[in-house]
Design a protein around this motif. Structure first.
Motif, PDB file in Angstrom:
ATOM      1  N   PRO A 293      57.501  62.536  13.061  1.00 43.08           N
ATOM      2  CA  PRO A 293      58.766  63.245  13.235  1.00 43.08           C
ATOM      3  C   PRO A 293      58.934  64.460  12.328  1.00 43.08           C
ATOM      4  N   MET A 294      58.202  64.510  11.225  1.00 37.12           N
ATOM      5  CA  MET A 294      58.314  65.648  10.322  1.00 37.12           C
ATOM      6  C   MET A 294      57.690  66.916  10.902  1.00 37.12           C
ATOM      7  N   SER A 295      56.601  66.765  11.643  1.00 36.83           N
ATOM      8  CA  SER A 295      55.911  67.940  12.186  1.00 36.83           C
ATOM      9  C   SER A 295      56.023  68.028  13.713  1.00 36.83           C
ATOM     10  N   TYR A 296      56.709  67.064  14.317  1.00 31.10           N
ATOM     11  CA  TYR A 296      56.809  66.972  15.781  1.00 31.10           C
ATOM     12  C   TYR A 296      55.439  66.850  16.427  1.00 31.10           C
ATOM     13  N   GLY A 297      54.467  66.392  15.671  1.00 32.16           N
ATOM     14  CA  GLY A 297      53.120  66.188  16.177  1.00 32.16           C
ATOM     15  C   GLY A 297      52.784  64.712  16.183  1.00 32.16           C
ATOM     16  N   TYR A 298      51.509  64.420  15.937  1.00 34.97           N
ATOM     17  CA  TYR A 298      51.020  63.048  15.994  1.00 34.97           C
ATOM     18  C   TYR A 298      50.056  62.801  14.848  1.00 34.97           C
ATOM     19  N   GLU A 299      50.005  61.555  14.411  1.00 31.44           N
ATOM     20  CA  GLU A 299      49.000  61.134  13.460  1.00 31.44           C
ATOM     21  C   GLU A 299      48.144  60.080  14.143  1.00 31.44           C
ATOM     22  N   TYR A 300      46.851  60.223  13.999  1.00 27.16           N
ATOM     23  CA  TYR A 300      45.906  59.254  14.544  1.00 27.16           C
ATOM     24  C   TYR A 300      45.275  58.499  13.388  1.00 27.16           C
ATOM     25  N   ALA A 301      45.045  57.215  13.593  1.00 27.61           N
ATOM     26  CA  ALA A 301      44.385  56.383  12.594  1.00 27.61           C
ATOM     27  C   ALA A 301      43.360  55.504  13.309  1.00 27.61           C
TER      28      ALA A 301
ATOM     29  N   MET B 241      47.537  65.766  14.560  1.00 34.62           N
ATOM     30  CA  MET B 241      47.468  66.600  15.747  1.00 34.62           C
ATOM     31  C   MET B 241      48.824  67.276  15.886  1.00 34.62           C
ATOM     32  N   GLY B 242      48.811  68.535  16.219  1.00 36.25           N
ATOM     33  CA  GLY B 242      50.061  69.258  16.398  1.00 36.25           C
ATOM     34  C   GLY B 242      50.795  68.819  17.648  1.00 36.25           C
ATOM     35  N   ASP B 243      51.883  69.489  17.936  1.00 35.31           N
ATOM     36  CA  ASP B 243      52.695  69.197  19.118  1.00 35.31           C
ATOM     37  C   ASP B 243      51.995  69.784  20.338  1.00 35.31           C
ATOM     38  N   VAL B 244      51.328  68.932  21.095  1.00 37.41           N
ATOM     39  CA  VAL B 244      50.616  69.354  22.300  1.00 37.41           C
ATOM     40  C   VAL B 244      51.074  68.498  23.470  1.00 37.41           C
ATOM     41  N   GLU B 245      50.831  68.986  24.669  1.00 38.33           N
ATOM     42  CA  GLU B 245      51.301  68.282  25.858  1.00 38.33           C
ATOM     43  C   GLU B 245      50.576  66.951  26.082  1.00 38.33           C
TER      44      GLU B 245
END
Length: 95
Positions: free
Chosen positions: A67-75, A25-29
């Motif tokens: 931290p590489m994309s300033y987003g999130y990873e979901y698993a 997921m990208g950097d979202v609020e």
């Protein structure tokens, strides 16, 4: 710590806890709000339905900062009996 072995229907089964799905997921609020759609789409897919029917317990999703994309990873992780884990690994595990 969760048990590695469980008695299910008078048989002892080894329990596995694989990551059955991942997405970014990208950097979202509010990432959890935006993750609802991909989570529901996965749950309604062939593999999602199969996991939901056969998991020993309700599958769990985890959010990690990327931290590489300033987003999130979901698993999504699911606890599966040995026979179900083997089937999942053969059919979907390498994806």
């Amino acid at each position: 710590m969760q048990n590695r072995y469980m008695v299910i229907e008078d048989r002892v089964h080894e329990i596995h806890n694989p990551v059955v799905h991942r997405f970014r997921m990208g950097d979202v609020e509010d990432p959890d709000l935006y993750a609802a759609t991909p989570l529901m789409e996965w749950q309604e897919s062939e593999i999602g339905k199969w996991i939901m029917e056969r998991a020993v317990e309700q599958p769990v999703w985890h959010r990690h900062a990327d931290p590489m994309s300033y987003g999130y990873e979901y698993a999504i992780t699911a606890r599966l009996k040995d026979v179900d884990y083997t089937f999942w690994a053969l059919k979907w595990g390498s994806k």
